[in-house]
Design an enzyme around this catalytic site. Structure first.
Site, short mmCIF file in Angstrom:
data_model
loop_
_atom_site.label_atom_id
_atom_site.label_comp_id
_atom_site.label_asym_id
_atom_site.label_seq_id
_atom_site.Cartn_x
_atom_site.Cartn_y
_atom_site.Cartn_z
CB SER A 130 5.68 -12.17 1.43
OG SER A 130 6.56 -11.96 2.52
N GLY A 156 0.81 -1.21 0.00
CA GLY A 156 0.00 0.00 0.00
C GLY A 156 0.84 1.26 0.00
NE ARG A 188 8.41 -19.33 5.56
CZ ARG A 188 8.20 -18.03 5.63
NH1 ARG A 188 7.00 -17.52 5.39
NH2 ARG A 188 9.20 -17.22 5.94
CG HIS A 233 6.58 -19.06 10.10
ND1 HIS A 233 7.56 -19.63 10.87
CD2 HIS A 233 7.21 -18.17 9.29
CE1 HIS A 233 8.73 -19.10 10.55
NE2 HIS A 233 8.55 -18.21 9.59
NE ARG A 282 4.77 -15.77 2.19
CZ ARG A 282 5.73 -15.47 3.07
NH1 ARG A 282 6.87 -14.96 2.66
NH2 ARG A 282 5.55 -15.70 4.36
CG ASP A 299 -11.44 -5.99 7.63
OD1 ASP A 299 -12.25 -6.80 8.10
OD2 ASP A 299 -10.66 -5.35 8.32
#
Length: 554
Positions: free
Chosen positions: A367, A14, A267, A230, A362, A209
Site C-alpha cells: 500500500s 496526496g 491477510r 487486519h 492487498r 468522503d
C-alpha cells in the site's frame, strides 16, 4: 482562490502528488480535513515493498507474481508491473529527501519478510515507516512551496457545463463554505474502513468522503466489496499491531499455546483462520516472548508501546490478545493506469482509488508503494493537464446550495445521537459484512443502512457554534459513510462467489466464468445505484486512443 492543481488528502499519495506537481512549476494547493499527520499513511507501521539491487534472492518478477497471486486474479498486470518496476526509484527518491530507512550490517537498506511473499522485500523504519515517510514528504512540500490547507473538508466537485472547475470546501474554523478553482484535481482522500467504527484500525475520519463525492459526481466506483481485515489488532480498540511483528517472528497462538495457523500467509486467509478458531471457543494471542527485549525494542517499539498503553500487557512476558479488524479497502474510485478517472482532468490515487494493483486482496507493504508510486503518477498527469487546460467558471449556485446544506445541519433541531448511530453502523457492518458474509447477512446490513439514511435527515448540531464545530463534520462524514456503505453492500450482494477478502459462506468457491472481472458502481437518476461486472480494457480502449492522438497533436 485559483490554483493550477488542487490535491485533496495528506497521506503519502496526496503529498507525493502535490510535491510532484509543484516541482513542475505550478501553483499547487493541498487540502486536508484535519491535521496533515492524521492520515492512515502516518500510522502505517510495517514497511514499504521494493526489489532493490541489494535484495538477495528476489526479483521484480517474483514481486509481480506474489502481488498477482494475492490479488486473486483481479489485479491488472500492467498496473502491477509498472508499480513494482518503479519501486527502487521510489525508495531512492525517499532516501534523497531524507527518509532514514533501517540498514543491515553491510550498510544497505534492510528488508523484512511480510505475508504472502517469497522473499524479504519490505523496507522499514523500525515499526513506524508510514509516519517517517509522511513527515518527510510534508516537510518537503512546505519547503518547496505547496500551499497547505489543514482543517478544510471537501464537500463536492464544482462543475460548469459538465467540466470540472474546482471544489467546494467547508472551512472548519468558521463553518463557511468556500470554493477553490483549479485546472486539474487530484483525489487522494483515503479509504473507508473507518465506517466499521469500533472494529477498525482506522480513525472515524476514514469515512470515504472523496469516494462518496466522486459517486455523486457520476464517476464510477469499483470493487467496493473488498474490505481487508487486519488479523492482528487489539481486542476492544482495534489498535493495529503491525505485520512487522509476525515478520520478525512473533507467533499466533491460542490459550493452550498451540500455533494453529501460518503467521505469514495472506491477510484474508489468516483473518479467516483466526475468526474460525474464535468461533470454536478459543482465545487468540500474539506471542512475542521468545523474541527478546533487544529485538523488540529495536524493531518493534511501537508494538510494545501499543500493547502496554492499549491493553496493559507487557509483551516481553505476557501473551497479547488479538482479533481481526477492518483495516484497508481495495475498492474506490475507478481509475486507469495513469490515475485518470471518468471526469476529465480529475485524477485519483492512494486508497481512495481502485488502481488495479491490489485486486481482491492487498499484500502487506504494497500500500505504501502504491501510494508513493501512483501519487507521483497523479502529480505528473495533473501537471500535464493543468499546463494544457484552462480555468472553467465556478457555478456559485452550487456553492450557495452547499451553504444552505451546512446551515440546515447547524441550525436544525437534532433528534438523534450522532455517536450512537456511528457505533451502531460499525457494529452492524462488522457482524453482517465482516470476514464472513452471506446473502441474508448482507441484506440485513443494507436494510439497516437504508434505515440510517432516513434517520440521518434528523441529525443536526446540538452545538450551534460555527467555530470549530466538530459535530458538523461528523454528521457530514456519517452521511458520506452511509453512501459508501450502500455501495459496498450492494457490490457484495452482487458478487455471488468468494474471492480474496470477500468470503461468502453461501458461495464458498470462486466463479471464474462470471466474476473474474471488476465490480462497477454507477449512480443513476436520484440516488439509485447500478452494479455491473466489467473488464478494464473494454472501457479503457477509447481513452487510450484519444490520449494518443491528443499527445500527437499537442
Amino acid at each position: 482562490m485559483l490554483y493550477d492543481v488542487i490535491v485533496v488528502g495528506s497521506g503519502i499519495s496526496g503529498l507525493y502528488a502535490a510535491l510532484t506537481a509543484k516541482r513542475s512549476g505550478l501553483n499547487v494547493a493541498l487540502i486536508c480535513k484535519s491535521n496533515p499527520l492524521r492520515s492512515n499513511s502516518a500510522v502505517a507501521s510495517g514497511g514499504i515493498n521494493a526489489v532493490l539491487k541489494s535484495t538477495r534472492h528476489d526479483s521484480c518478477r517474483d514481486h509481480i507474481a506474489d502481488t498477482l497471486k494475492g490479488a486473486d486474479k483481479l489485479a491488472r498486470f500492467s498496473a502491477v508491473s509498472s508499480m513494482v518496476t518503479g519501486g527502487e526509484e521510489i525508495i531512492n527518491d525517499l532516501l534523497s529527501m531524507g527518509v532514514v530507512f533501517d540498514c543491515n550490517d553491510e550498510g544497505d537498506v534492510a528488508q523484512r519478510p511480510f505475508g504472502g511473499t517469497k522473499a524479504k522485500r519490505t523496507c522499514y523504519i523500525a515499526d513506524k515507516t508510514g509516519a517517517a515517510i509522511t513527515q518527510t514528504l510534508l516537510v518537503q512540500c512546505r519547503k518547496e512551496g505547496v500551499k497547505l490547507f489543514p482543517n478544510h473538508m471537501m464537500l463536492s466537485i464544482a462543475t460548469f457545463k459538465d467540466k470540472m472547475s474546482g471544489i467546494t470546501i467547508l472551512r472548519r474554523r468558521d463553518s463557511q463554505v468556500i470554493a477553490f478553482a483549479c485546472k486539474a484535481l487530484v483525489l487522494a482522500g483515503g479509504g473507508y474502513a473507518g465506517i466499521y467504527r469500533g472494529h477498525s484500525t482506522n480513525s472515524q475520519e476514514s469515512s470515504g468522503d472523496v469516494i462518496a463525492i466522486a459517486l455523486r459526481a457520476k464517476m464510477r466506483l469499483s470493487n467496493m466489496e473488498f474490505v481487508q481485515f487486519h488479523p492482528t489488532t487489539l481486542v476492544g480498540s482495534g489498535t493495529l499491531i503491525s505485520e512487522a511483528a509476525r515478520g520478525e517472528g512473533a507467533y499466533i497462538v491460542d490459550e493452550t499455546g498451540e500455533r494453529f495457523t501460518d503467521e505469514l500467509q495472506t491477510r484474508d486467509k489468516l483473518s479467516r483462520d483466526i475468526v474460525l478458531h474464535q468461533l470454536k471457543g478459543h482465545t487468540v494471542y500474539l506471542d512475542f516472548r521468545h523474541l527478546g527485549e533487544e529485538l523488540i525494542d529495536k524493531k518493534l517499539p511501537s508494538a510494545r508501546k501499543h500493547a502496554l498503553n492499549g491493553a496493559g500487557i507487557d509483551i516481553l512476558s505476557e501473551l497479547l490478545p488479538i482479533t481481526p479488524s477492518a483495516h484497508y479497502t481495495m475498492g474506490g474510485i475507478w481509475s486507469r493506469n495513469d490515475t485518470s478517472t471518468d471526469m476529465e482532468n480529475v485524477f485519483a490515487c492512494g486508497e481512495c482509488a481502485q488502481s488495479g494493483v491490489h485486486g481482491a486482496n492487498r499484500l502487506g507493504g504494497n500500500s505504501l508503494l502504491e501510494a508513493a508510486y501512483f501519487g507521483r503518477v497523479a502529480g505528473t498527469q495533473a501537471s500535464i493537464a493543468a499546463k494544457k487546460g484552462v480555468f472553467h467558471p465556478i457555478d456559485y449556485a452550487q456553492v450557495a446550495k452547499e451553504l444552505r446544506y451546512v446551515d440546515m445541519i447547524i441550525e436544525g433541531e437534532s433528534r438523534f445521537n450522532i455517536n450512537t448511530m456511528r457505533r451502531n453502523l460499525g457494529n452492524n457492518l462488522y457482524k453482517n459484512a465482516g470476514v464472513f458474509r452471506t446473502h441474508d447477512s448482507l441484506t440485513n446490513a443494507l436494510e439497516y443502512v437504508h434505515y440510517l439514511m432516513k434517520m440521518s435527515s434528523g441529525l443536526c448540531c446540538v452545538n450551534k457554534e460555527r467555530s470549530d464545530n466538530v459535530e458538523l463534520m461528523s454528521i457530514i462524514e456519517l452521511r458520506n459513510a452511509l453512501t459508501v456503505a450502500e455501495s459496498m453492500l450492494m457490490s457484495a450482494l452482487a458478487r455471488e462467489e468468494s474471492r480474496g477478502v470477500h468470503y461468502r459462506d453461501d458461495f464458498p468457491q470462486s466463479d471464474e466464468k462470471n466474476y473474474e472481472v471488476d465490480t462497477i458502481v454507477r449512480r443513476l437518476a436520484g440516488t439509485f445505484l447500478r452494479i455491473t461486472f466489467e473488464g478494464h480494457l473494454s472501457s479503457d480502449w477509447w481513452h487510450r486512443i484519444r490520449k494518443f492522438f491528443h499527445t500527437q497533436i499537442g
